[in-house]
Design a protein around this motif. Structure first.
Motif: not given
Length: 625
Positions: A80-82, A153-163, A182-194
Motif C-alpha cells: 500500500t505504501i509503494l 501479471v508482472k508485465s501488467a504491473l510494469y505497464f501500470s507503473f510506467m503508464l 496517475p489514477q488510471i495507473s493504479l487500476i491493475i496493482p490496486l485491483s490485484l492488492l484488493v
C-alpha cells in the motif's frame, strides 16, 4: 541452531515492536488537546475516540499474530505504501508537466528529457520491482501461481507503473486524459492488492475460528495458567517489551539531548556538551517519559526484571547458592515493581510527581530485593552450621552477605531520613529495612548457636529452647511490622491516595502476612506447649538407670546424660523426644503411643469392653432365635 531459525526468532521479535509503538502513541495522546481538531463538537470527539480505539485494538490483534501472519500484514502495508508513493510521484510529475504546458510546445526532445524524465522512470522501475517482489512473496498462498499467469501479471504491473511516463508525450496536450493518468495507473496493482487482501481476509476468518477453538480447548483441558504461559512464550513478551523500551529510550535520549543543546545555544550562545544542567534535565525527562503509558511501564518492568535477574545471579554466585528458586529474583522484582506502579497510579501522575513516585518505588523495590536475598542466605546459614562444614571460605561468603544485608539498609535509612521529611512512604521503607536487619540478626544468632553447639563435646539440651525463643521473637517482631504496614496502608488509602488495587493488596497482605502468620505461630506455640506437657508427665531417668542402660538416644545418637522414659520403657533425650512429638505421638522404636490422656484411655477401655461383649451378644441372639 541454523541461521534460518535465528533469523525467524529475530524477525518474530522485531516485527512485534511497531504495534507496541502504535499503542504507546495512542495512549500518549490527550484527546482534549491539539491532537483532537474538533474540541467543541461531541460527535466528532466520539468519532475520534472510536477511531483511536479501533487502531489500538487492531495493533493489539496484530501484536498477537503468528510470524507468518505478521509477514502477510507487513506485506500488504508495504504494498500500500509503494502504491501511494508511486501515485504521489506520478501526480507530481503530471502536475509539473501541466504547469509548463506552454513551454512544452516549443521544447526539443533533449529539453524535455532534462525535466527529470529519466529520474522519474528510474524511481517507477524501482517501485514496480518492489511491488512485484511483494506480490511474489504472497504467491505461494495463491492457487493461480503458474508461470504464464505470473509473467502476464508482472508485465501488467510494469505497464501500470510506467503508464504516466510512457504516454506523457502522447497525451500531455489532452489535459483531461493526461491529468487522470496517475489514477488510471493504479487500476491493475490496486485491483490485484484488493483481490489478494479479500482472499487473505476469507482465510483469516477460518484461522480466527480455528484459533478460538484451540484456545477454548486449551482453557478447558489445561486451565488458564497453561494457556497464558504458552502465549507468553509464543509471543516472546519479555524480549519484545525490552527491545521496545530500549528503542523508545534511545529515541527520547536523542531528541531530548538535541532539544537541551538547542536551548542552551539559544540561551548562552554556545553549546556546552558536558554541562551538568543539560545532563540533569535530560535524565529527569527520560525518567519521567520512561513510564508515562501502560505500554512504556511494561517495557520498563521488563528492564527491571532483566537487571534484577542478573543481580540475583551475582548474589547467588557470591553466597554459593545452587537452588533454582534463588534464581527467580527477576520475576519477583518485575511483579513487585508493576504492582507498585499500578497501586500508586504512576502513569496518571503529573511529570514531577511521577519522578518522585518512581524514585520511591525503586527504594521500596530495593528493600524487597533485600528480603529476597535474605530468604536465599538464611537456609545456607542453617545448612552450613548444621552440616558442620569446615570450609571457612563458604562461611565467610555467606556472613559477608549478611553484613551487606545489615549495612546497606542502615545506610539507606540514614540517607532517606537526611533528605526527606517524615511521611507514610518513609515509614514504610523504614519498616521494610528494619525488618531486614532484624531478620539478619536472628539468622546470625541462630547460626552462632548452632556453631557453638558444633564445637561442644557434650550434648546441649537447652539449644532447642534458645533457638525457639530467638526465632519466635523474630517472628513476633515481623508480625507487629506487618500490622504496622497494614495500618500505614490503610491511612494512605483513606487520606492520601486510595484505589481498588491498593485495597486488594491490603487484603492480600492482611491474609498472608498477618492472619496466616498469626495462625501458624499460634499453632507452633500450642504444639510446642502440648509436647512440653507430655514430656513433663514422663518419668525422668536417674543417673543410676542411665549408667545401667549405658546407651545412646535413638533419635540423635548422642550419649544419654539425661533422659526421659516412655511407657514402653525406652530412653530418649527430652529435647529429642519433644521434637519427635511435633510430628507424631508414637515411639520411634516400637511405635506405641508415648502419651495418652485419661479421656483417651477411658475411651480405649470402653471400646475394648464393647468388642468383648459383641460376640456374647451375638451368641445370646442366636440362642433366642
Amino acid at each position: 541452531m541454523s541461521w534460518q531459525t535465528k533469523l525467524e526468532r529475530i524477525s518474530d521479535v522485531l516485527l512485534r515492536i511497531p504495534p507496541l509503538f502504535i499503542m504507546d502513541s495512542i495512549l500518549r495522546m490527550s484527546f482534549l488537546s491539539s491532537y483532537f481538531p474538533y474540541q467543541r463538537e461531541f460527535t466528532y470527539y466520539l468519532l475520534w475516540l472510536l477511531l483511536m480505539t479501533f487502531f489500538f485494538l487492531s495493533s493489539l490483534v496484530m501484536f498477537s499474530l503468528s510470524l507468518r501472519q505478521l509477514l502477510q500484514v507487513y506485506n500488504y502495508a508495504l504494498a500500500t505504501i509503494l502504491l501511494y508513493t508511486s501515485f504521489g510521484m506520478n501526480h507530481r510529475y503530471i502536475f509539473t508537466v501541466v504547469n509548463r504546458e506552454e513551454e512544452f510546445s516549443d521544447m526539443t526532445e533533449t529539453t524535455y528529457l532534462s525535466q527529470g524524465y529519466f529520474k522519474h522512470i528510474f524511481i517507477q522501475i524501482c517501485l514496480s520491482y518492489l511491488f512485484i517482489a511483494l506480490w511474489i512473496f504472497r504467491l505461494p498462498a495463491r492457487r493461480d501461481s503458474n508461470t504464464v499467469t505470473r509473467s502476464s501479471v508482472k508485465s501488467a504491473l510494469y505497464f501500470s507503473f510506467m503508464l504516466p511516463v510512457t504516454f506523457s508525450r502522447v497525451f500531455y496536450q489532452d489535459l483531461y486524459i493526461f491529468q487522470w493518468m496517475p489514477q488510471i495507473s493504479l487500476i491493475i496493482p490496486l485491483s490485484l492488492l484488493v483481490k489478494d487482501f479479500l482472499a487473505a481476509l476469507m482465510t483469516s476468518i477460518f484461522i480466527i475460528k480455528h484459533s478460538y477453538d484451540l484456545c477454548k480447548w486449551t482453557l478447558h483441558e489445561h486451565g488458564i495458567q497453561v494457556f497464558l504461559e504458552n502465549q507468553w512464550l509464543r509471543l516472546r513478551i519479555p524480549k519484545v517489551l525490552r527491545l521496545f523500551w530500549l528503542s523508545r529510550f534511545s529515541y527520547q535520549l536523542i531528541t531530548l539531548t538535541l532539544y537541551s543543546y538547542l536551548n542552551m545555544q539559544k540561551k548562552n550562545g554556545h553549546i556546552d556538551y558536558f554541562s551538568q544542567e543539560v545532563w540533569l534535565f535530560t535524565g529527569k525527562q527520560l525518567l519521567i517519559q520512561s513510564c508515562e503509558t501502560v505500554i512504556a511501564l511494561l517495557g520498563l518492568t521488563s528492564i527491571v526484571s532483566f537487571i534484577s535477574h542478573y543481580v540475583g545471579l551475582v548474589m547467588a554466585h557470591m553466597v554459593g547458592s545452587e537452588t533454582e528458586e534463588d534464581r527467580n529474583m527477576g520475576t519477583v522484582s518485575a511483579i513487585l515493581f508493576f504492582i507498585l506502579a499500578l497501586q500508586t497510579g504512576l502513569t496518571g501522575l503529573e511529570p514531577e510527581k511521577r519522578l518522585v513516585r518512581l524514585n520511591r518505588n525503586f527504594c521500596l523495590l530495593s528493600t524487597a530485593i533485600l528480603h529476597f536475598v535474605h530468604s536465599m542466605v538464611n537456609p545456607l546459614l542453617l545448612s552450613l552450621s548444621a552440616s558442620r562444614n569446615l570450609s571457612w571460605q563458604r562461611h565467610l561468603r555467606v556472613l559477608g552477605m549478611c553484613v551487606f544485608l545489615f549495612v546497606f539498609p542502615l545506610w539507606l535509612l540514614y540517607y532517606l531520613w537526611s533528605w526527606n521529611s517524615i511521611s507514610t512512604w518513609l515509614l514504610a521503607v523504614t519498616a521494610f529495612s528494619t525488618e531486614v536487619m532484624i531478620k539478619v540478626l536472628i539468622s546470625v544468632l541462630v547460626y552462632a548457636l548452632f556453631m557453638l553447639d558444633a564445637h561442644r563435646e557434650t550434648f546441649w539440651e537447652g539449644l532447642d529452647d534458645y533457638v525457639y525463643y530467638i526465632q519466635s521473637t523474630g517472628n513476633t517482631i515481623e508480625f507487629f511490622f506487618g500490622i504496622f504496614l497494614f495500618c500505614n496502608g490503610a491511612w494512605i488509602m483513606m487520606f492520601e491516595s486510595g484505589g481498588t488495587i491498593r485495597a486488594i493488596m491490603m487484603c492480600i497482605h492482611a491474609y498472608f502476612n498477618i492472619w496466616l502468620q498469626a495462625k501458624e505461630g499460634w499453632k507452633v506455640f500450642m504444639r510446642r506447649r502440648t509436647a512440653v506437657n507430655k514430656i513433663n508427665l514422663l518419668e525422668e531417668a536417674s543417673p543410676e538407670k542411665l549408667r545401667e542402660v549405658n546407651d545412646v538416644c535413638a533419635i540423635c545418637y548422642q550419649e544419654l546424660n539425661t533422659a526421659r522414659i516412655t511407657n514402653c520403657k525406652h530412653y530418649f533425650h527430652g529435647v529429642c523426644l519433644r521434637k519427635w512429638l511435633y510430628v507424631q505421638d508414637n515411639c520411634p522404636l516400637c511405635h506405641e503411643v508415648i502419651y495418652q490422656p485419661e479421656n483417651d484411655k477411658q475411651s480405649a477401655d470402653l471400646d475394648e469392653m464393647n468388642q468383648n461383649r459383641i460376640p456374647g451378644l451375638l451368641a445370646h441372639v442366636n440362642n433366642d432365635l
